[in-house]
Design an enzyme around this catalytic site. Structure first.
Site, PDB file in Angstrom:
ATOM      1  N   PRO A  78       0.810  -1.182   0.000  1.00 13.81           N
ATOM      2  CA  PRO A  78       0.000   0.000   0.000  1.00 13.81           C
ATOM      3  C   PRO A  78       0.856   1.250   0.000  1.00 13.81           C
ATOM      4  O   PRO A  78       1.734   1.409   0.838  1.00 13.81           O
ATOM      5  CB  PRO A  78      -0.732  -0.125   1.318  1.00 13.81           C
ATOM      6  N   GLU A  79       0.602   2.103  -0.928  1.00 13.27           N
ATOM      7  CA  GLU A  79       1.151   3.453  -0.876  1.00 13.27           C
ATOM      8  C   GLU A  79       0.055   4.330  -0.273  1.00 13.27           C
ATOM      9  O   GLU A  79      -0.949   3.816   0.209  1.00 13.27           O
ATOM     10  CB  GLU A  79       1.565   3.911  -2.280  1.00 13.27           C
TER      11      GLU A  79
END
Length: 270
Positions: free
Chosen positions: A2-3
């Site tokens: 996840p960014e």
DNA sequence: CTCCTATCCTGCGAGC
DNA sequence: TGCTCGCAGGATAGGA
């Protein structure tokens, strides 16, 4: 992993699930040897506390209670999901139980994630060194110029430096640089002021569009409700090696920078 | 300082 | 099929 858009999507999902500020009835640890050992004793301070909000700082989530906050970083493969009471599955390391048959489960196959407990986010060592949020005024062409203009490192690596701006990871760095027409390998100090000035708005564009799309789902990322994000279908360069550039048709190239795959069009990006 | 590499760990897809 | 290899969204220590 996840960014920022994926973490923000998870945060919004958790906020909905926890809208009634439920009281934590129990916490359960199935494995404590993730990136850093989970401080189980400290985290037990959650029990009996309501979760009053879920905030995000960079790629970190903060579950706030009157007694302190649970800090969560998803690493590469971490996820939070809501589930009815049931036996934990493989790679479910931590659970927060609420009264109404609800529990939140932290799953992380690669165990690169982080769980910690703190009192004051401004003082927490993992948060204190973070740079500005990409949507904050403090992140702008001037602050980015200060980070870029003396450095020889590739501009892509500088954009991914959390002390420069938080939340830009490997996927979105490539996407931003494509839109800016800049090669990922260009040394920071070789950017002109006007090239630098393009970047903060483009970072906000790309991250904002990805948040609206519910993040990008590749491999095992899912939202708290189990649904997938949609932004991966809109990648212009990421993971498109050998495929035609959406603008000029040239073949997209891959280059390893700082140990991470970077994708670019050698004709559109200079 | 800045930079680059290796490392933590499991799973999956490609290629044989 | 089944095996091996390379690679995967992050952060950080340590060496040059």
């Amino acid at each position: 992993m996840p960014e920022l858009p994926e973490v923000e999507t998870v945060r919004r999902g958790l906020e909905k699930i926890l809208v009634e500020k439920p009281v934590v009835e129990d916490v359960r640890f199935h494995r404590r040897d993730i990136r850093d050992p989970i401080p189980t004793k400290k985290i037990r301070a959650m029990v009996g506390q309501p979760i009053t909000s879920v905030e995000r700082r960079g790629k970190y989530l903060l579950f706030r209670t009157p007694a302190g906050f649970l800090l969560s970083h998803l690493g590469m493969t971490g996820s939070w999901r809501a589930a009815a009471q049931s036996n934990p599955k493989d790679h479910d390391h931590f659970e927060i139980h609420f009264g109404n048959r609800l529990k939140l489960v932290y799953r992380d196959p690669r165990r690169f994630g982080i769980l910690d407990w703190g009192q004051d986010p401004r003082v927490h060592p993992r948060l204190a060194t973070l740079g500005p949020e990409p949507f904050a005024e403090e992140f702008n062409s001037e602050s980015l110029w200060q980070a870029l203009h003396r450095r020889a490192a590739p501009v892509k690596n500088i954009l991914m430096d959390p002390e420069v701006v938080v939340g830009v990871g490997n996927i979105y760095a490539s996407e931003v640089l494509f839109r800016a027409g800049l090669r990922p390998s260009r040394p920071g100090r070789r950017l002109t002021k006007s090239e630098c000035a393009k970047l903060p708005p483009l970072i906000r564009d790309v991250l904002g569009e990805a948040i609206e799309a519910g993040g990008s789902s590749i491999s095992d990322y899912v939202q708290a409700n189990g649904e997938s994000g949609d932004f991966q279908s809109r990648f212009r360069v990421y993971d498109r090696e050998g495929q035609p550039c959406v603008v000029c048709g040239h073949s997209i190239r891959r280059q390893v920078l700082g140990g991470r795959s970077s994708f670019f069009c050698s004709k559109c990006q200079r």
